[in-house]
Scaffold this active site. Structure first.
Site, PDB file in Angstrom:
ATOM      1  N   GLU A 106       0.757  -1.341   0.086  1.00  0.00           N
ATOM      2  CA  GLU A 106       0.195  -0.104   0.055  1.00  0.00           C
ATOM      3  C   GLU A 106       0.958   1.228  -0.057  1.00  0.00           C
ATOM      4  O   GLU A 106       1.670   1.533   0.828  1.00  0.00           O
ATOM      5  CB  GLU A 106      -0.918   0.031   1.099  1.00  0.00           C
ATOM      6  CG  GLU A 106      -1.744   1.200   1.524  1.00  0.00           C
ATOM      7  CD  GLU A 106      -2.492   1.524   2.656  1.00  0.00           C
ATOM      8  OE1 GLU A 106      -2.901   2.518   3.108  1.00  0.00           O
ATOM      9  OE2 GLU A 106      -2.746   0.306   3.219  1.00  0.00           O
ATOM     10  N   ARG A 139       0.431  10.376   0.461  1.00  0.00           N
ATOM     11  CA  ARG A 139       0.536  11.604   1.357  1.00  0.00           C
ATOM     12  C   ARG A 139       1.846  12.434   0.762  1.00  0.00           C
ATOM     13  O   ARG A 139       2.150  13.404   1.276  1.00  0.00           O
ATOM     14  CB  ARG A 139       0.979  10.935   2.612  1.00  0.00           C
ATOM     15  CG  ARG A 139      -0.238  10.162   3.403  1.00  0.00           C
ATOM     16  CD  ARG A 139       0.263   9.906   4.652  1.00  0.00           C
ATOM     17  NE  ARG A 139      -0.728   8.755   5.154  1.00  0.00           N
ATOM     18  CZ  ARG A 139      -0.481   8.000   6.305  1.00  0.00           C
ATOM     19  NH1 ARG A 139       0.635   8.336   7.065  1.00  0.00           N
ATOM     20  NH2 ARG A 139      -1.379   7.129   6.768  1.00  0.00           N
ATOM     21  N   LYS A 164     -10.930  -1.571   7.149  1.00  0.00           N
ATOM     22  CA  LYS A 164      -9.726  -1.273   7.752  1.00  0.00           C
ATOM     23  C   LYS A 164     -10.330  -0.636   9.172  1.00  0.00           C
ATOM     24  O   LYS A 164     -11.034   0.075   9.087  1.00  0.00           O
ATOM     25  CB  LYS A 164      -8.956  -0.307   7.045  1.00  0.00           C
ATOM     26  CG  LYS A 164      -7.651   0.529   7.702  1.00  0.00           C
ATOM     27  CD  LYS A 164      -7.255   1.542   6.812  1.00  0.00           C
ATOM     28  CE  LYS A 164      -6.188   2.188   7.551  1.00  0.00           C
ATOM     29  NZ  LYS A 164      -5.579   3.434   6.628  1.00  0.00           N
TER      30      LYS A 164
END
Length: 210
Positions: A42, A46, A131
């Protein structure tokens, strides 16, 4: 490699959550994690190079690597991540707009929740894999276990504050398929390009039992 989210969370016990600051680090970082046995990766959206990092990893890694994008916050994030080649998506939470965009996409979303109400809302929209974030801050193992009582049909990937020592307790729960973490790719090792050490940390994580 087209996999459903229920298959993706079963590939390895840990999904590395990566923050790629420099594009030149993307491929060697991904290769070190993959070589260590962590084949689901993943990349968080950001940093300015995140989408290019995803493209580079998709091009460089073998076909059985599963490359996805994290920190999906808006429908536009989802669209750009899919265009970059992501085969799964992860969000810290959800909005009505993001849920609808995800339902319209062929690329599966692992949506983030922190409460039973959020989980029930997503379940009503057909999501059964979520999640749990931020895991340690939101109640940790006891919270995930408690949610499993009334909502046993939901499978979680807890992420946030988890390390090698804490991961086994999460993985022992029947409603946890895998955990997410950053501990196998710390910033200092990436900055110093110590790929062998990252591969070793990845191998330790890949050998966790569930």
């Amino acid at each position: 490699m087209a996999l459903s989210i229920d298959k993706i969370v079963q590939v390895a016990p840990v999904i590395p959550v990566m923050v790629v600051e420099r594009l030149e680090d993307a491929v060697p970082l991904a290769q070190a994690l993959y070589n260590g046995g962590l084949k689901v990766l993943e990349i968080t959206l950001r940093t300015p190079v995140a989408l290019d990092a995803i493209r580079a990893m998709v091009d460089a890694l073998p076909d059985d690597a599963v490359i996805g994008a994290g920190t999906i916050v808006t429908p536009d994030d989802l669209k750009k991540a899919v265009e970059a080649g992501s085969t799964f998506l992860v969000s810290p939470g959800t909005t009505a707009e993001l849920i609808e965009a995800a339902k319209a996409s062929d690329v599966p979303l692992l949506p983030g929740i922190a409460t039973p109400s959020e989980a029930m809302n997503l379940l009503a929209h057909g999501f059964t894999h979520m999640k749990f974030f931020p895991a340690e801050s939101a109640g940790g193992v006891s919270m995930v276990k408690s949610i499993g009582g009334p909502l046993p049909q939901i499978t979680f990937c807890p992420t946030g504050g988890i390390n090698l020592a804490k991961a086994p307790e999460y993985l022992s729960l029947p409603n946890v398929a895998c955990v997410g973490g950053t501990w196998m790719a710390p910033k200092n090792l990436i900055a110093e390009k110590r790929w062998d050490e990252i591969e070793k940390l990845a191998r330790e994580a890949a050998q966790l039992e569930r």
